[in-house]
Design a protein around this motif. Sequence first.
Motif, PDB file in Angstrom:
ATOM      1  N   ILE A 141       0.868  -1.182   0.000  1.00 48.43           N
ATOM      2  CA  ILE A 141       0.000   0.000   0.000  1.00 48.43           C
ATOM      3  C   ILE A 141       0.902   1.228   0.000  1.00 48.43           C
ATOM      4  CG2 ILE A 141      -1.857   1.230   1.166  1.00 48.43           C
ATOM      5  CD1 ILE A 141      -2.768  -1.470   0.318  1.00 48.43           C
ATOM      6  N   ARG A 142       1.059   1.871  -1.161  1.00 45.50           N
ATOM      7  CA  ARG A 142       1.906   3.062  -1.264  1.00 45.50           C
ATOM      8  C   ARG A 142       1.182   4.127  -2.092  1.00 45.50           C
ATOM      9  NH1 ARG A 142       6.273  -0.385  -3.053  1.00 45.50           N
ATOM     10  NH2 ARG A 142       6.827  -1.821  -1.383  1.00 45.50           N
ATOM     11  N   TYR A 143       0.379   4.951  -1.434  1.00 42.20           N
ATOM     12  CA  TYR A 143      -0.445   5.907  -2.168  1.00 42.20           C
ATOM     13  C   TYR A 143      -0.039   7.364  -1.918  1.00 42.20           C
ATOM     14  CZ  TYR A 143      -3.450   1.757  -2.438  1.00 42.20           C
ATOM     15  OH  TYR A 143      -3.940   0.496  -2.638  1.00 42.20           O
ATOM     16  N   GLY A 144       0.917   7.600  -1.043  1.00 42.50           N
ATOM     17  CA  GLY A 144       1.308   8.962  -0.719  1.00 42.50           C
ATOM     18  C   GLY A 144       1.838   9.749  -1.898  1.00 42.50           C
ATOM     19  N   SER A 145       2.505   9.051  -2.841  1.00 41.55           N
ATOM     20  CA  SER A 145       3.109   9.743  -3.985  1.00 41.55           C
ATOM     21  C   SER A 145       2.076  10.370  -4.909  1.00 41.55           C
ATOM     22  CB  SER A 145       3.982   8.769  -4.782  1.00 41.55           C
ATOM     23  OG  SER A 145       3.202   7.686  -5.256  1.00 41.55           O
ATOM     24  N   LEU A 146       0.816   9.919  -4.822  1.00 39.52           N
ATOM     25  CA  LEU A 146      -0.233  10.487  -5.677  1.00 39.52           C
ATOM     26  C   LEU A 146      -0.329  12.000  -5.522  1.00 39.52           C
ATOM     27  CD1 LEU A 146      -2.958   7.766  -5.115  1.00 39.52           C
ATOM     28  CD2 LEU A 146      -2.081   8.448  -7.349  1.00 39.52           C
ATOM     29  N   LEU A 147      -0.014  12.494  -4.333  1.00 33.82           N
ATOM     30  CA  LEU A 147      -0.150  13.915  -4.050  1.00 33.82           C
ATOM     31  C   LEU A 147       0.992  14.751  -4.614  1.00 33.82           C
ATOM     32  CD1 LEU A 147      -2.238  15.641  -2.596  1.00 33.82           C
ATOM     33  CD2 LEU A 147      -0.910  15.404  -0.495  1.00 33.82           C
ATOM     34  N   ALA A 148       2.085  14.102  -5.060  1.00 28.52           N
ATOM     35  CA  ALA A 148       3.271  14.861  -5.475  1.00 28.52           C
ATOM     36  C   ALA A 148       3.758  14.541  -6.877  1.00 28.52           C
ATOM     37  CB  ALA A 148       4.406  14.610  -4.475  1.00 28.52           C
ATOM     38  N   LEU A 149       3.094  13.618  -7.567  1.00 25.38           N
ATOM     39  CA  LEU A 149       3.509  13.242  -8.922  1.00 25.38           C
ATOM     40  C   LEU A 149       3.420  14.418  -9.888  1.00 25.38           C
ATOM     41  CD1 LEU A 149       1.562   9.871  -9.287  1.00 25.38           C
ATOM     42  CD2 LEU A 149       4.024  10.119  -9.031  1.00 25.38           C
ATOM     43  N   ASP A 150       4.337  14.455 -10.862  1.00 20.52           N
ATOM     44  CA  ASP A 150       4.177  15.404 -11.963  1.00 20.52           C
ATOM     45  C   ASP A 150       3.440  14.720 -13.103  1.00 20.52           C
ATOM     46  OD1 ASP A 150       6.043  13.826 -13.342  1.00 20.52           O
ATOM     47  OD2 ASP A 150       7.726  15.119 -12.786  1.00 20.52           O
ATOM     48  N   GLN A 151       3.289  15.396 -14.213  1.00 21.28           N
ATOM     49  CA  GLN A 151       2.497  14.844 -15.319  1.00 21.28           C
ATOM     50  C   GLN A 151       3.185  13.702 -16.044  1.00 21.28           C
ATOM     51  OE1 GLN A 151       1.470  18.254 -17.728  1.00 21.28           O
ATOM     52  NE2 GLN A 151      -0.180  18.892 -16.356  1.00 21.28           N
ATOM     53  N   SER A 152       4.435  13.438 -15.689  1.00 16.68           N
ATOM     54  CA  SER A 152       5.137  12.260 -16.215  1.00 16.68           C
ATOM     55  C   SER A 152       5.079  11.099 -15.236  1.00 16.68           C
ATOM     56  CB  SER A 152       6.597  12.610 -16.515  1.00 16.68           C
ATOM     57  OG  SER A 152       6.680  13.648 -17.473  1.00 16.68           O
ATOM     58  N   GLY A 153       4.409  11.300 -14.115  1.00 13.24           N
ATOM     59  CA  GLY A 153       4.329  10.244 -13.112  1.00 13.24           C
ATOM     60  C   GLY A 153       5.603  10.100 -12.312  1.00 13.24           C
ATOM     61  N   ASN A 154       6.381  11.164 -12.200  1.00 12.67           N
ATOM     62  CA  ASN A 154       7.692  11.083 -11.562  1.00 12.67           C
ATOM     63  C   ASN A 154       7.715  11.888 -10.266  1.00 12.67           C
ATOM     64  OD1 ASN A 154      10.364  10.289 -11.346  1.00 12.67           O
ATOM     65  ND2 ASN A 154      11.119  12.147 -12.349  1.00 12.67           N
ATOM     66  N   VAL A 155       8.414  11.348  -9.254  1.00 12.62           N
ATOM     67  CA  VAL A 155       8.651  12.040  -7.997  1.00 12.62           C
ATOM     68  C   VAL A 155       9.768  11.301  -7.266  1.00 12.62           C
ATOM     69  CG1 VAL A 155       6.959  10.714  -6.653  1.00 12.62           C
ATOM     70  CG2 VAL A 155       7.556  13.027  -5.952  1.00 12.62           C
ATOM     71  N   ASN A 156      10.550  12.010  -6.491  1.00  9.53           N
ATOM     72  CA  ASN A 156      11.623  11.386  -5.724  1.00  9.53           C
ATOM     73  C   ASN A 156      11.117  10.960  -4.355  1.00  9.53           C
ATOM     74  OD1 ASN A 156      13.651  11.755  -7.706  1.00  9.53           O
ATOM     75  ND2 ASN A 156      13.915  13.883  -7.072  1.00  9.53           N
ATOM     76  N   GLY A 157      11.840  10.006  -3.747  1.00  6.24           N
ATOM     77  CA  GLY A 157      11.468   9.586  -2.404  1.00  6.24           C
ATOM     78  C   GLY A 157      12.058   8.260  -2.009  1.00  6.24           C
ATOM     79  N   ASP A 158      11.856   7.899  -0.749  1.00  3.06           N
ATOM     80  CA  ASP A 158      12.274   6.608  -0.192  1.00  3.06           C
ATOM     81  C   ASP A 158      11.072   5.980   0.493  1.00  3.06           C
ATOM     82  OD1 ASP A 158      15.008   6.736  -0.920  1.00  3.06           O
ATOM     83  OD2 ASP A 158      15.385   8.104   0.757  1.00  3.06           O
ATOM     84  N   LEU A 159      10.686   4.808   0.040  1.00  4.49           N
ATOM     85  CA  LEU A 159       9.544   4.128   0.626  1.00  4.49           C
ATOM     86  C   LEU A 159       9.952   3.256   1.804  1.00  4.49           C
ATOM     87  CD1 LEU A 159       7.649   3.042  -2.626  1.00  4.49           C
ATOM     88  CD2 LEU A 159       7.336   5.119  -1.279  1.00  4.49           C
ATOM     89  N   HIS A 160      11.021   2.484   1.644  1.00  8.11           N
ATOM     90  CA  HIS A 160      11.378   1.465   2.629  1.00  8.11           C
ATOM     91  C   HIS A 160      12.264   1.982   3.751  1.00  8.11           C
ATOM     92  CE1 HIS A 160       9.457  -1.761   0.432  1.00  8.11           C
ATOM     93  NE2 HIS A 160      10.030  -1.330  -0.683  1.00  8.11           N
ATOM     94  N   GLN A 161      13.176   2.903   3.455  1.00 10.23           N
ATOM     95  CA  GLN A 161      14.074   3.378   4.498  1.00 10.23           C
ATOM     96  C   GLN A 161      13.340   4.169   5.571  1.00 10.23           C
ATOM     97  OE1 GLN A 161      18.123   4.750   3.492  1.00 10.23           O
ATOM     98  NE2 GLN A 161      17.498   4.547   1.350  1.00 10.23           N
TER      99      GLN A 161
END
Length: 728
Positions: free
Chosen positions: A173-193
């Motif tokens: 369940i990883r839905y947080g990135s939906l709020l920060a994606l650009d129109q290419s579907g790209n965003v930086n981040g670390d899910l597991h660390q």
Amino acid sequence: MWRKIILLIVICLLLPLSVDSNALAKDDTEELLVILVPGMSFIEAEWLIDNDENAMLWQEAAIGAMNVRPDGPYSYLNNMVTIAASAKAVGIQGWNSYELGEKIKGVEASEWFHQLTGTKRTTGLLHPDFHRLNKKNEEGTHRGQVGDVGEKLKQVEVVREVYGHSDTIEEQIRYGSLLALDQSGNVNGDLHQAVKRKPGAPNGVEMDSDYLINKLSTEVDKNKRFIVIEWGDLYRLYDQMYYMEGSHFIEEKARQLLRLSSFIDRAKNEVDEVWLIAPMMHKQAYEEKQQLAPIFYWGEEKGGYLTSSTTRQEYIISSVDVVPTLLETYNLSSDQFTGNSIMQTDVGDVDKSPVFQKVNEIVLIYKSRASVLSIYISCLVLALIGAALYGLFGTKKRQTWRYLTRLILLSALWSPFWFLALSTVVKTMGVTGFVLALIASSFLCGYVVEKIGDGPIFWIGVMTFLLITVDVILGTPLMQRSYLGYDPIIGARYYGIGNEFAGVYLISAIMVLSPLLSNQQKKISILCTIIMFVGVVVILGKNTLGTNAGATLSAGLAFAFLLYRTFFATWSWRFVILLFGLAMLGLFFLLYMLQFTGEQTHIGMAFERILNGDLRYILDTIQRKLAMNMKIFRHSNWTQLFVTSYLLGAIILWRRRLQLIEYDKQLFLQTGVVASFALLLLNDSGVVAAATSMFCVVSAHYYWLSVKKEEKEFAVEKTINPSQAVED
């Protein structure tokens, strides 16, 4: 003199209403943190405020209740997509975020992404289903798109980062990135660390507070930052709740909530603003009808409450307001989105109890609404059927039964008035007490106006019309908490006049007007009709008052028909069609004029789209209205009343002996039928408005019919036995 008074009233109604609030956008905001806490409800929010030793943290926060209803069924994914798109939207099966080294279906995530999109990514998070998500919502009627927020932030060089997840043992369940994606579907981040292993914790993991604080305190080349943290510990806890020992669950829940509080206290010292958003409550809260989600804000101003122009209700916001607020924090335009920026009211007020009281009132109404309305609608149907059967088959010398029938009809006509007038007593008297008070008040008023005997329908119309008018002018404080009003949890409407009362309001106006109509004094009839027309249309259509476009247009058509019948005794269908066409054009122009002052509403937005040539928006709106009416017709209790009242209305029009010969009563019946049909065709919940309006028309007509029969029988009895008639 009268002209001056009318002009003064119209000018007052056209004035915009002011709102004492502060916008949340700050010119000096550099770092904005959004903490998403799936599984949090107002139950947990109240526990934190009552039990957290760090009381100052929650006193400094502004609090609100958020409607999180998506386009489809409630779910964390659907709700999150709606928040990110700032429009009603739905997710797609299999949606998730992935890090480069992960595997999807046994294939490297980067390779799977390459196979689906033709693009090879070496940095950032991966979203292989991004194109499918937007395609699905583009095919809907709200056309919400994910990625516009991140794109706007990217264009002004705001660094976007996403941390954490809500993974359980069984699913990702990883839905947080939906709020920060650009129109290419790209965003930086670390899910597991951002998530560490923790023996004994739900699903064996929990958020790593130290790692996250370290990330928040890291400088990023003087760029502005937008950070999203998906705090999945509560989600994992409730996922495992079914298998946990009861007392241990309570202890673990308290520990996790206090961990969240501790993290927020540390985090707000590292960033300029913090939002705590619950995109979805846990299953138990959902089943208990606790379907408004808590939202907190820590910024420059301390305390207070959250609201927005979307709802115009104290403490209430919509999930579509989140994105415009985030964008305006960085001074970016949010005009393309349906939501409005969230505002902070009553700054400095640290008492959170009014919000919880308000939420409890809303939940109480929402819990009992279906059962109360089901019983109420069934009673109205039985009253109509009883009146109809007695009208068709009733025999002479049944004065007692005829009197009871009239009393029931009058009581039923009083009931919308008391549904509105007693709306504030539900929280003190309870549901049962409210129902008893409603029944007693309706029957008592029905008895009084029947006993007086001088135009009871007129007086019911006057009282109902005045109460609804005053309530709308005051901002609908009664309608917002009425069983016949609109519900913030349902979220179909937050302000103005709802469709249930719109139907009642329009017919009550015709009830008031009916005795003033005369075939001998047409000038007076026309003047009264025009005055009532202006008042009703302004109340229904003004963007600071009723804000109901369908009801406004329906009222205009009804009064246009009434004027036509006042001028012309005979029918001419060609002229009627031409008249209605011209009336619609004039009404659209008048409705447009009524949107000029005050804040923009959904009506103003629709006109703006039309003037910009966006016909697709209008077609989508029409499609949603048709779908809503079909849904209500198939599944709502209002269908019973709709079918019954329309069937009886058709019988009255068809059977000559059921029609009244008085000019004013004939006009009332004909105009009421036109108004009801217009409400059915022009409203998104037209079945409801048509049902309430036609019920009022048929009930009034059967009452007058009963009185007429009794007068005839009394006249016959007087002729046969004059002395007995005098004694009676």
